[in-house]
Design a protein around this motif. Structure first.
Motif, PDB file in Angstrom:
ATOM      1  N   ILE A   1      -2.052  27.085   8.728  1.00  0.00           N
ATOM      2  CA  ILE A   1      -0.990  27.678   7.919  1.00  0.00           C
ATOM      3  C   ILE A   1       0.338  27.053   8.323  1.00  0.00           C
ATOM      4  O   ILE A   1       0.655  26.958   9.512  1.00  0.00           O
ATOM      5  CB  ILE A   1      -0.920  29.210   8.113  1.00  0.00           C
ATOM      6  CG1 ILE A   1      -2.247  29.856   7.729  1.00  0.00           C
ATOM      7  CG2 ILE A   1       0.214  29.805   7.277  1.00  0.00           C
ATOM      8  CD1 ILE A   1      -2.315  31.339   8.033  1.00  0.00           C
ATOM      9  N   VAL A   2       1.101  26.586   7.345  1.00  0.00           N
ATOM     10  CA  VAL A   2       2.446  26.071   7.590  1.00  0.00           C
ATOM     11  C   VAL A   2       3.431  26.911   6.785  1.00  0.00           C
ATOM     12  O   VAL A   2       3.035  27.702   5.926  1.00  0.00           O
ATOM     13  CB  VAL A   2       2.568  24.577   7.236  1.00  0.00           C
ATOM     14  CG1 VAL A   2       1.601  23.742   8.059  1.00  0.00           C
ATOM     15  CG2 VAL A   2       2.345  24.333   5.750  1.00  0.00           C
ATOM     16  N   THR A   3       4.709  26.733   7.071  1.00  0.00           N
ATOM     17  CA  THR A   3       5.745  27.585   6.492  1.00  0.00           C
ATOM     18  C   THR A   3       6.678  26.775   5.603  1.00  0.00           C
ATOM     19  O   THR A   3       7.280  25.802   6.063  1.00  0.00           O
ATOM     20  CB  THR A   3       6.561  28.270   7.595  1.00  0.00           C
ATOM     21  OG1 THR A   3       5.681  28.994   8.455  1.00  0.00           O
ATOM     22  CG2 THR A   3       7.581  29.234   6.995  1.00  0.00           C
ATOM     23  N   THR A   4       6.793  27.160   4.343  1.00  0.00           N
ATOM     24  CA  THR A   4       7.768  26.551   3.446  1.00  0.00           C
ATOM     25  C   THR A   4       9.155  27.071   3.809  1.00  0.00           C
ATOM     26  O   THR A   4       9.375  28.278   3.902  1.00  0.00           O
ATOM     27  CB  THR A   4       7.445  26.899   1.986  1.00  0.00           C
ATOM     28  OG1 THR A   4       6.179  26.325   1.638  1.00  0.00           O
ATOM     29  CG2 THR A   4       8.513  26.345   1.041  1.00  0.00           C
ATOM     30  N   MET A   5      10.097  26.134   4.014  1.00  0.00           N
ATOM     31  CA  MET A   5      11.459  26.483   4.403  1.00  0.00           C
ATOM     32  C   MET A   5      12.442  25.700   3.534  1.00  0.00           C
ATOM     33  O   MET A   5      12.093  24.662   2.955  1.00  0.00           O
ATOM     34  CB  MET A   5      11.695  26.175   5.887  1.00  0.00           C
ATOM     35  CG  MET A   5      10.683  26.819   6.815  1.00  0.00           C
ATOM     36  SD  MET A   5      10.966  26.493   8.574  1.00  0.00           S
ATOM     37  CE  MET A   5      12.306  27.639   8.920  1.00  0.00           C
ATOM     38  N   SER A   6      13.671  26.192   3.449  1.00  0.00           N
ATOM     39  CA  SER A   6      14.677  25.525   2.623  1.00  0.00           C
ATOM     40  C   SER A   6      16.033  25.567   3.308  1.00  0.00           C
ATOM     41  O   SER A   6      16.291  26.394   4.185  1.00  0.00           O
ATOM     42  CB  SER A   6      14.758  26.178   1.247  1.00  0.00           C
ATOM     43  OG  SER A   6      15.131  27.546   1.354  1.00  0.00           O
ATOM     44  N   LEU A   7      16.899  24.660   2.885  1.00  0.00           N
ATOM     45  CA  LEU A   7      18.265  24.574   3.401  1.00  0.00           C
ATOM     46  C   LEU A   7      19.202  24.292   2.234  1.00  0.00           C
ATOM     47  O   LEU A   7      18.949  23.378   1.447  1.00  0.00           O
ATOM     48  CB  LEU A   7      18.373  23.448   4.435  1.00  0.00           C
ATOM     49  CG  LEU A   7      19.762  23.199   5.045  1.00  0.00           C
ATOM     50  CD1 LEU A   7      20.177  24.378   5.917  1.00  0.00           C
ATOM     51  CD2 LEU A   7      19.765  21.906   5.868  1.00  0.00           C
ATOM     52  N   GLY A   8      20.264  25.076   2.116  1.00  0.00           N
ATOM     53  CA  GLY A   8      21.256  24.857   1.066  1.00  0.00           C
ATOM     54  C   GLY A   8      21.067  25.719  -0.156  1.00  0.00           C
ATOM     55  O   GLY A   8      21.999  25.953  -0.922  1.00  0.00           O
ATOM     56  N   GLY A   9      19.868  26.187  -0.386  1.00  0.00           N
ATOM     57  CA  GLY A   9      19.567  27.034  -1.539  1.00  0.00           C
ATOM     58  C   GLY A   9      18.071  27.197  -1.657  1.00  0.00           C
ATOM     59  O   GLY A   9      17.303  26.397  -1.114  1.00  0.00           O
ATOM     60  N   PRO A  10      17.592  28.235  -2.347  1.00  0.00           N
ATOM     61  CA  PRO A  10      16.152  28.464  -2.484  1.00  0.00           C
ATOM     62  C   PRO A  10      15.453  27.256  -3.117  1.00  0.00           C
ATOM     63  O   PRO A  10      15.995  26.613  -4.017  1.00  0.00           O
ATOM     64  CB  PRO A  10      16.065  29.693  -3.396  1.00  0.00           C
ATOM     65  CG  PRO A  10      17.384  30.367  -3.250  1.00  0.00           C
ATOM     66  CD  PRO A  10      18.380  29.262  -3.047  1.00  0.00           C
ATOM     67  N   TRP A  11      14.262  26.960  -2.622  1.00  0.00           N
ATOM     68  CA  TRP A  11      13.457  25.871  -3.174  1.00  0.00           C
ATOM     69  C   TRP A  11      12.532  26.393  -4.262  1.00  0.00           C
ATOM     70  O   TRP A  11      12.538  25.905  -5.392  1.00  0.00           O
ATOM     71  CB  TRP A  11      12.659  25.211  -2.055  1.00  0.00           C
ATOM     72  CG  TRP A  11      11.645  24.197  -2.504  1.00  0.00           C
ATOM     73  CD1 TRP A  11      11.486  23.678  -3.755  1.00  0.00           C
ATOM     74  CD2 TRP A  11      10.651  23.566  -1.692  1.00  0.00           C
ATOM     75  NE1 TRP A  11      10.451  22.754  -3.780  1.00  0.00           N
ATOM     76  CE2 TRP A  11       9.920  22.673  -2.524  1.00  0.00           C
ATOM     77  CE3 TRP A  11      10.303  23.665  -0.351  1.00  0.00           C
ATOM     78  CZ2 TRP A  11       8.871  21.904  -2.046  1.00  0.00           C
ATOM     79  CZ3 TRP A  11       9.253  22.888   0.127  1.00  0.00           C
ATOM     80  CH2 TRP A  11       8.554  22.014  -0.713  1.00  0.00           C
ATOM     81  N   LEU A  12      11.734  27.381  -3.943  1.00  0.00           N
ATOM     82  CA  LEU A  12      10.674  27.810  -4.848  1.00  0.00           C
ATOM     83  C   LEU A  12      11.254  28.566  -6.031  1.00  0.00           C
ATOM     84  O   LEU A  12      12.134  29.421  -5.862  1.00  0.00           O
ATOM     85  CB  LEU A  12       9.665  28.684  -4.106  1.00  0.00           C
ATOM     86  CG  LEU A  12       9.019  28.032  -2.875  1.00  0.00           C
ATOM     87  CD1 LEU A  12       8.009  28.986  -2.245  1.00  0.00           C
ATOM     88  CD2 LEU A  12       8.345  26.712  -3.245  1.00  0.00           C
ATOM     89  N   PRO A  13      10.781  28.257  -7.249  1.00  0.00           N
ATOM     90  CA  PRO A  13      11.284  28.970  -8.425  1.00  0.00           C
ATOM     91  C   PRO A  13      10.992  30.464  -8.331  1.00  0.00           C
ATOM     92  O   PRO A  13       9.949  30.885  -7.819  1.00  0.00           O
ATOM     93  CB  PRO A  13      10.497  28.335  -9.579  1.00  0.00           C
ATOM     94  CG  PRO A  13      10.028  27.019  -9.060  1.00  0.00           C
ATOM     95  CD  PRO A  13       9.795  27.223  -7.592  1.00  0.00           C
ATOM     96  N   VAL A  14      11.928  31.248  -8.810  1.00  0.00           N
ATOM     97  CA  VAL A  14      11.730  32.691  -8.891  1.00  0.00           C
ATOM     98  C   VAL A  14      11.011  33.003 -10.196  1.00  0.00           C
ATOM     99  O   VAL A  14      11.373  32.476 -11.254  1.00  0.00           O
ATOM    100  CB  VAL A  14      13.079  33.435  -8.835  1.00  0.00           C
ATOM    101  CG1 VAL A  14      12.874  34.939  -8.993  1.00  0.00           C
ATOM    102  CG2 VAL A  14      13.794  33.118  -7.529  1.00  0.00           C
TER     103      VAL A  14
END
Length: 306
Positions: A273-286
């Motif tokens: 299991i790995v973790t999706t992370m973001s910087l600057g703003g959300p990555w994954l669409p809502v």
């Protein structure tokens, strides 16, 4: 995509790491067998061919010591002027406690300054990314194993399932853009050239697709984009059936439900299991509020590319 001028400007900067003087160079300046050896030090499955595909699409740097050994790497993949993914951040085990990862990431972040960023972090790297202000968004389940004959399933209502054709690129790219959040037609074109693909259509309109290609120890299925578990299963099943008895991998954010159960029944349990992370703003669409289900990513291209 070509190496940016900024990468070459970094080659003169150096530091001492673990008593060795280490400098930064462009990732295109080193041999594939050296990159393969680096990924082997952390038990990643990337072949030389997998590294080459990433170099052709993205940009990156390596840390090289004074006797020519590669001690680390970092890559970034700009999809447009607003967004890039970061991946292939590797430091050799003996250097992981000496700040080499922070040093490499500092250089990489300088190259993509101004963009929102997304990455998929291993357990070992999460602390590093948190220290750089990346925030957690989701989990990715790396499913792999020796593929088993998939269970029989009822075809989705009104669906026609067939092989991908060259003329499908536009429709596939449009579907993927909604699911991924950023247009990546160039990447999909390159993947289609080296993959087997399946599409699902209704009334002549493509509503789901999957691609499967050589990678690592065998084959990987991804991306997979669909509006429902049933449609996702329908475009994944032919790949599972084709590779029965061979190593097969799929990376997904789906936890539980029909799709996850189907993967387990195909011999692809969760391995890591790995973790999706973001910087600057959300990555994954809502998820939107449309009456009809919106397409979503059921399987990643790779952890580096999203």
């Amino acid at each position: 995509m070509q190496q940016g001028a900024g990468v070459s400007e970094l080659t003169s900067e150096s530091r001492f790491v673990d008593s060795f003087e280490t400098h930064i160079a462009g990732i295109d300046s080193v041999a594939l067998d050296q990159l393969h050896a680096l990924s082997m030090t952390v038990a990643w499955p990337h072949r030389g061919e997998d590294w080459q595909f990433l170099r052709e699409f993205g940009q990156g740097i390596v840390a090289i010591d004074d006797i020519g050994r590669i001690l680390g790497s970092a890559m970034w993949f700009p999809y447009d002027a607003q967004f890039a993914t970061v991946g292939m951040v590797i430091t050799s085990p003996r250097l992981q406690t000496n700040g080499a990862g922070q040093w490499l990431m500092g250089h990489a972040l300088n190259q993509v300054a101004g963009r929102n960023l997304g990455l998929n972090a291993t357990r070992a790297a999460r602390r590093l990314y948190r220290s750089l202000n990346f925030v957690r968004e989701a989990l990715v389940f790396q499913c792999h194993g020796e593929a088993m004959l998939p269970p029989d399933v009822e075809p989705p209502s009104g669906a026609v399932i067939r092989a991908v054709e060259a003329g499908d690129l536009e429709a596939i790219a449009e579907l993927d853009c909604v699911a991924f959040g950023t247009e990546r037609k160039l990447l999909l074109a390159r993947l289609m050239a080296s993959s087997k693909g399946i599409v699902l259509s209704r009334a002549g309109r493509i509503e789901a697709f999957s691609l499967c290609r050589r990678f690592g120890r065998g084959h990987v299925i991804g991306p997979v984009v669909a509006r429902s578990d049933a449609d996702a299963i329908a475009v994944v099943r032919p790949h599972a059936a084709e590779h029965v008895g061979a190593f097969l991998r799929l990376d997904t954010r789906e936890q539980g439900g029909a799709f996850s159960d189907f993967l387990s029944r195909c011999g692809l349990p969760v391995y890591d299991i790995v973790t999706t992370m973001s910087l600057g703003g959300p990555w994954l669409p809502v998820a939107g509020r449309a009456v009809a289900p919106e397409p979503k990513t059921y399987a990643l291209v790779s952890q580096a590319l999203g």
